[in-house]
Design a protein around this motif. Structure first.
Motif, PDB file in Angstrom:
ATOM      1  N   VAL A   1      41.487  46.110  38.476  1.00 32.50           N
ATOM      2  CA  VAL A   1      41.661  45.004  39.357  1.00 32.50           C
ATOM      3  C   VAL A   1      40.370  44.425  40.032  1.00 32.50           C
ATOM      4  O   VAL A   1      40.227  43.511  40.434  1.00 32.50           O
ATOM      5  N   LEU A   2      39.630  45.474  40.505  1.00 35.39           N
ATOM      6  CA  LEU A   2      38.416  45.361  41.185  1.00 35.39           C
ATOM      7  C   LEU A   2      37.581  44.653  40.324  1.00 35.39           C
ATOM      8  O   LEU A   2      36.779  43.558  40.808  1.00 35.39           O
ATOM      9  N   GLU A   3      37.391  44.833  39.007  1.00 32.28           N
ATOM     10  CA  GLU A   3      36.608  44.149  38.201  1.00 32.28           C
ATOM     11  C   GLU A   3      37.035  42.553  38.064  1.00 32.28           C
ATOM     12  O   GLU A   3      36.519  41.678  38.213  1.00 32.28           O
ATOM     13  N   PHE A   4      38.298  42.421  38.021  1.00 35.71           N
ATOM     14  CA  PHE A   4      39.001  41.156  38.029  1.00 35.71           C
ATOM     15  C   PHE A   4      38.616  40.422  39.346  1.00 35.71           C
ATOM     16  O   PHE A   4      38.431  39.147  39.285  1.00 35.71           O
ATOM     17  N   ALA A   5      38.809  41.044  40.527  1.00 34.42           N
ATOM     18  CA  ALA A   5      38.296  40.431  41.768  1.00 34.42           C
ATOM     19  C   ALA A   5      37.170  40.034  41.965  1.00 34.42           C
ATOM     20  O   ALA A   5      36.645  39.009  42.372  1.00 34.42           O
ATOM     21  N   GLU A   6      36.024  40.930  41.320  1.00 29.50           N
ATOM     22  CA  GLU A   6      34.607  40.648  41.550  1.00 29.50           C
ATOM     23  C   GLU A   6      34.332  39.280  40.702  1.00 29.50           C
ATOM     24  O   GLU A   6      33.385  38.639  41.207  1.00 29.50           O
ATOM     25  N   LYS A   7      34.773  39.310  39.354  1.00 28.11           N
ATOM     26  CA  LYS A   7      34.594  38.147  38.575  1.00 28.11           C
ATOM     27  C   LYS A   7      35.048  36.711  39.282  1.00 28.11           C
ATOM     28  O   LYS A   7      34.666  35.832  38.964  1.00 28.11           O
ATOM     29  N   ARG A   8      36.175  36.771  40.222  1.00 28.47           N
ATOM     30  CA  ARG A   8      36.460  35.451  40.920  1.00 28.47           C
ATOM     31  C   ARG A   8      36.092  35.351  42.277  1.00 28.47           C
ATOM     32  O   ARG A   8      36.536  34.327  43.046  1.00 28.47           O
ATOM     33  N   GLY A   9      35.114  36.507  42.771  1.00 28.36           N
ATOM     34  CA  GLY A   9      34.506  36.464  44.004  1.00 28.36           C
ATOM     35  C   GLY A   9      35.552  36.512  45.008  1.00 28.36           C
ATOM     36  O   GLY A   9      35.078  36.221  46.407  1.00 28.36           O
ATOM     37  N   TRP A  10      36.329  37.546  44.924  1.00 30.06           N
ATOM     38  CA  TRP A  10      37.415  37.682  45.949  1.00 30.06           C
ATOM     39  C   TRP A  10      36.932  38.798  46.686  1.00 30.06           C
ATOM     40  O   TRP A  10      37.324  39.225  47.818  1.00 30.06           O
ATOM     41  N   VAL A  11      35.695  39.488  46.340  1.00 30.55           N
ATOM     42  CA  VAL A  11      35.014  40.735  47.071  1.00 30.55           C
ATOM     43  C   VAL A  11      33.549  40.624  47.094  1.00 30.55           C
ATOM     44  O   VAL A  11      32.963  39.944  46.370  1.00 30.55           O
TER      45      VAL A  11
END
Length: 155
Positions: A143-153
């Motif tokens: 989930v963290l990798e997914f969020a990083e790719k979308r600029g959520w973190v």
């Protein structure tokens, strides 16, 4: 089967007093360490997010687990968060979105990588309590990798 032991220090990320377990963010930067109240040599009420602990550690196929855990000397337990703070973050406004620094409605603050990982851990522990520590670590990483790719973190 045991694959490693040692000593460590870290900070309590989450501890569920009702269930008697939680997780430690280890200072060595490795995966979080599972902590059960039965291996803690103090008042379990002091196991709150931010408390510093020392512990022995064992690693196996299910992840890392603490034993012989204790509060670090001189580490006062953190005070409880005010009612307007939820999981270390400002509570949402009446409109449902967290206000940004300039007070913009509908704009959410971007969490740091560590804050996001902590929030994901909270959601997993609450929604699927039967997950093992290793399963939580794997899901959280995805989930963290997914969020990083979308600029959520923030990186």
């Amino acid at each position: 089967m045991t694959s490693g032991t040692g000593t460590g220090t870290g900070t309590i990320l989450k501890f569920d007093g009702m269930r008697g377990f939680g997780f430690i963010a280890a200072d060595d930067g490795g995966e979080d360490v599972f902590l059960h109240t039965s291996v803690f040599s103090g008042d379990p009420g002091t196991l709150v997010p931010g408390a510093r602990v020392g512990f022995q550690i064992i690693a196996n196929d299910r992840g890392r687990k603490a034993f012989a855990a204790h509060l670090m000397d001189g580490s006062p337990a953190p005070a409880p968060a005010p009612a307007s703070v939820v999981n270390g973050h400002a509570a949402p406004s009446a409109g449902g979105a967290t206000q940004g620094a300039a007070g913009d409605e509908g704009v959410c603050d971007v969490l740091s990588r560590d804050e996001f990982a902590h929030e994901i851990t909270e959601v997993l522990l609450t929604s699927v309590p039967e997950l093992t520590g290793a399963q939580i670590v794997r899901v959280r990483a995805s989930v963290l990798e997914f969020a990083e790719k979308r600029g959520w973190v923030d990186l």
